[in-house]
Motif scaffolding. Sequence first.
Motif, mmCIF file in Angstrom:
data_model
loop_
_atom_site.group_PDB
_atom_site.id
_atom_site.type_symbol
_atom_site.label_atom_id
_atom_site.label_comp_id
_atom_site.label_asym_id
_atom_site.label_seq_id
_atom_site.Cartn_x
_atom_site.Cartn_y
_atom_site.Cartn_z
ATOM 1 N N THR A 154 -0.194 7.835 6.169
ATOM 2 C CA THR A 154 0.716 7.655 5.061
ATOM 3 C C THR A 154 -0.071 7.323 3.794
ATOM 4 N N ALA A 155 -1.138 8.125 3.553
ATOM 5 C CA ALA A 155 -2.015 7.889 2.416
ATOM 6 C C ALA A 155 -1.285 8.081 1.089
ATOM 7 N N THR B 70 5.886 3.675 3.319
ATOM 8 C CA THR B 70 4.840 3.312 2.343
ATOM 9 C C THR B 70 3.834 4.449 2.135
ATOM 10 N N VAL B 71 4.370 5.669 1.900
ATOM 11 C CA VAL B 71 3.519 6.842 1.681
ATOM 12 C C VAL B 71 3.134 6.962 0.216
ATOM 13 N N GLY B 72 4.167 6.971 -0.637
ATOM 14 C CA GLY B 72 3.887 7.037 -2.057
ATOM 15 C C GLY B 72 3.968 8.425 -2.659
ATOM 16 N N VAL C 67 0.812 -1.227 0.000
ATOM 17 C CA VAL C 67 0.000 0.000 0.000
ATOM 18 C C VAL C 67 0.843 1.273 0.000
ATOM 19 N N THR C 68 1.850 1.318 -0.907
ATOM 20 C CA THR C 68 2.730 2.487 -0.965
ATOM 21 C C THR C 68 2.210 3.537 -1.943
ATOM 22 N N ASN D 250 -4.921 3.336 2.616
ATOM 23 C CA ASN D 250 -3.778 4.251 2.619
ATOM 24 C C ASN D 250 -2.783 3.930 1.513
ATOM 25 N N ALA D 251 -3.298 3.532 0.343
ATOM 26 C CA ALA D 251 -2.407 3.114 -0.741
ATOM 27 C C ALA D 251 -1.964 4.282 -1.614
ATOM 28 N N GLY D 252 -2.862 5.227 -1.852
ATOM 29 C CA GLY D 252 -2.450 6.404 -2.607
ATOM 30 C C GLY D 252 -2.340 6.195 -4.109
HETATM 31 K K LIG Z 1 0.485 5.050 0.689
#
Ligand SMILES: [K+]
Lengths: 437, 437
Positions: B270-271, B382-384, B52-53, B167-169
């Motif tokens: 960390t969306a 894992t923010v993205g 989920v990055t 929160n994958a973005g």
């Molecule tokens: K993310």
Amino acid sequence: GRLIHLSPPALLTLGFLLLIALGSVLLKLPIASHAPTAWLDAVFTATSAVTVTGLVVVDTGTHFTLFGQVVIALLIQVGGLGFMTFAVVGAIMLGTKISFIQQRVAQEAFNQTSLDKVMQTAKAVLIYSLLIEAVGFILLTLTWQSSLGWRQASWEAFFYTISAFNNAGFALNANGLIPYVSDWGVNLIITTLFIIGGIGFTVLMDIRQKRRWHQFSTNTRLILLATLIINTVAFLLIWLLEANNPATLGNLSLSDQALAAWFQAVTPRTAGFNTLDIAAMTNASIVLILLLMFIGGGSLSTASGLKIGTFVVLMMATYAFLRQRQDVTVLKRTIPLVQVMKALSLAMTSMLLIFLGIFILDATENATFLNIVFEVVSAMSTVGLSLGLTGQLSEAGRVVVIFLMIAGRLGPLTLAYLVARPHKSRIRYADASLQIG
Amino acid sequence: GRLIHLSPPALLTLGFLLLIALGSVLLKLPIASHAPTAWLDAVFTATSAVTVTGLVVVDTGTHFTLFGQVVIALLIQVGGLGFMTFAVVGAIMLGTKISFIQQRVAQEAFNQTSLDKVMQTAKAVLIYSLLIEAVGFILLTLTWQSSLGWRQASWEAFFYTISAFNNAGFALNANGLIPYVSDWGVNLIITTLFIIGGIGFTVLMDIRQKRRWHQFSTNTRLILLATLIINTVAFLLIWLLEANNPATLGNLSLSDQALAAWFQAVTPRTAGFNTLDIAAMTNASIVLILLLMFIGGGSLSTASGLKIGTFVVLMMATYAFLRQRQDVTVLKRTIPLVQVMKALSLAMTSMLLIFLGIFILDATENATFLNIVFEVVSAMSTVGLSLGLTGQLSEAGRVVVIFLMIAGRLGPLTLAYLVARPHKSRIRYADASLQIG
Ligand SMILES: [K+]
Ligand SMILES: [K+]
């Protein structure tokens, strides 16, 4: 008077600030410089000297007169060896009784419990420092006399010996020690001076008294081992990363490459001289130097930074966690949890200040992130290396760097004492069950 | 068989790796993309989805077909809610007995002691997640149906609901959510989804069961308060720092400025969505975002990073040190030292991995220090979010980022379990007396 009521750390801080104020006034005098010095530049230079940082906004060699340079050297010497040592030893020499306040000041500074031991330590610090500096001064004078003549050689030897032993990193040349990149004599004398000055006096005293490895205290063996490992790894990595960089090691002979890699590996903790153009190094080397600057030198030394002992404790605590051990151990000794807590808090405080410094400078300066991060870590660890930002800092930026240098040299412990006295709560709250990780 | 002998964290890691492998193969299929996908890009995309990055090397909306996008959404859902939950709930539904190994796996994942509670939790996680996602899906579909039509609106609502709640973005548009910068409906639905998803299920359950503030557990109150404080401070700082930046907030109305500042303040933990061009923000904002990304979301949530609870423990430990208190306390509860040690070790391990990532990428990539630091912290938490480096990464760089995303999502705790089993030494060494600070 009122001074009596000040806590030892407050007295230490006040002394530092007074020394900086005195230095600023002296450097502001017309006889101190060839061209007029702005107040902010005088304060910046005095702070940089007293905190043994070595960041400069004006070129030490060309802006200041011989008088100004002597003032800088003396500020470095008093700031580096510590006005504490001077005060204690001075009191002993004058035969006056040390007041209770002074006694507490000394205890705070040397982390010892008995006043006798404090005096012994203070005396030893001064005597051995001056002895080591004398040797460095003679060796550097002999090295330079053929090219510079006795008079200039002895002056430069005097300045560089003080600057090196105190881990100040001030140079008389705008290019630092780059002209001496291949000079084995200068390199070995200066690195030896700042490594000895930066390893910590209790370690030096322990070595002198015990003389044998297995008799050394755990602390001494740990610091020596960690210093050896960190320096060796840094030396090999920098050599590897810069070997093909024509702007740094690329065009040097193999032996000169080794010498320059050695110098650049040991100078970031926290001497701050350079024989290579730091800004021309590869990004990976610069990141490595950032880490080395953050780690810093030994406790009770002329070096600053987080300190080797603190860094090792943090590493061993993390290692114990990853290996799922109950005890944090090193060299067959257990590190008490309270020590780990102290190391954690020191690291967190340093990182918070570094973060704040970066955040503020990012708002006030028109500079790259790397230059700002490098400048802040360099100031906070009183290293004095720079990627070129110092001279271009705005007035706000200079004030921030002045604050960082003072905070970095006084250290989080002193800052902590300034904001609070030890406090034992009468209330013991129930344990919390928090989710972590 | 042999699987029985694997420790729960090893099983968890293996499951993650198998899911990534499966995802990579599916994304590599010709029907998954309009143009062929390189293996490394397929693995990168699958890893980014499962962890989920949200970092992407190919544009999700134009490179992948509907099939590929559905695969990505499913990888996000399984990776985000956890294949653990799926496995436990699946076992319950099938009515089979949970083996001892599965029981230990479940305990490891939910930090609970009784198997019943694990099953309850697993079921609750799934049911409430799907309920919340259903609400988000309906609201987003209604919001978008007038402009996109029911069919496209429902598909995009499906994708963005999964991407936000987990929160994958991941976004279907190369510009992320920039086109919706002034759309209050989209902004509030999506931020609510990822804040709920990222706050942690035990907190949500506690709120649902107790309903009153003073009945909440210390952990729940702490997480809620910390989230409120961090989000508010970040919101005000970003608004302040960007208000005069024409490339971000400068040209928006005051209310739209507030909305966009809010979005950018909450998305780094960390969306990873963005309604502004991150690279156009001021350096000070970017440094703030770096810190927010490092802190991350709540434990046992779809968010990653250090975790709010861990961050608060570190802050309170440092505060206690600076105030010279003996106990580390928060909300009238004492934080046990072992908790502080755990927080310290987690932070140190994360920082070591981040440092290594920066060091290696600095050697392999031709990019600015800021872009590299941002990319590494974004991957590790894992923010993205990215300043634009992801698409330009070398093959070595992509491998490093893949490793960081997996390490960041599994977390230092799981990594620790992989390298060592709990170990109680029979030897208790004497305490060391080390110099620190
Ligand atoms: K993310
Ligand atoms: K220095």
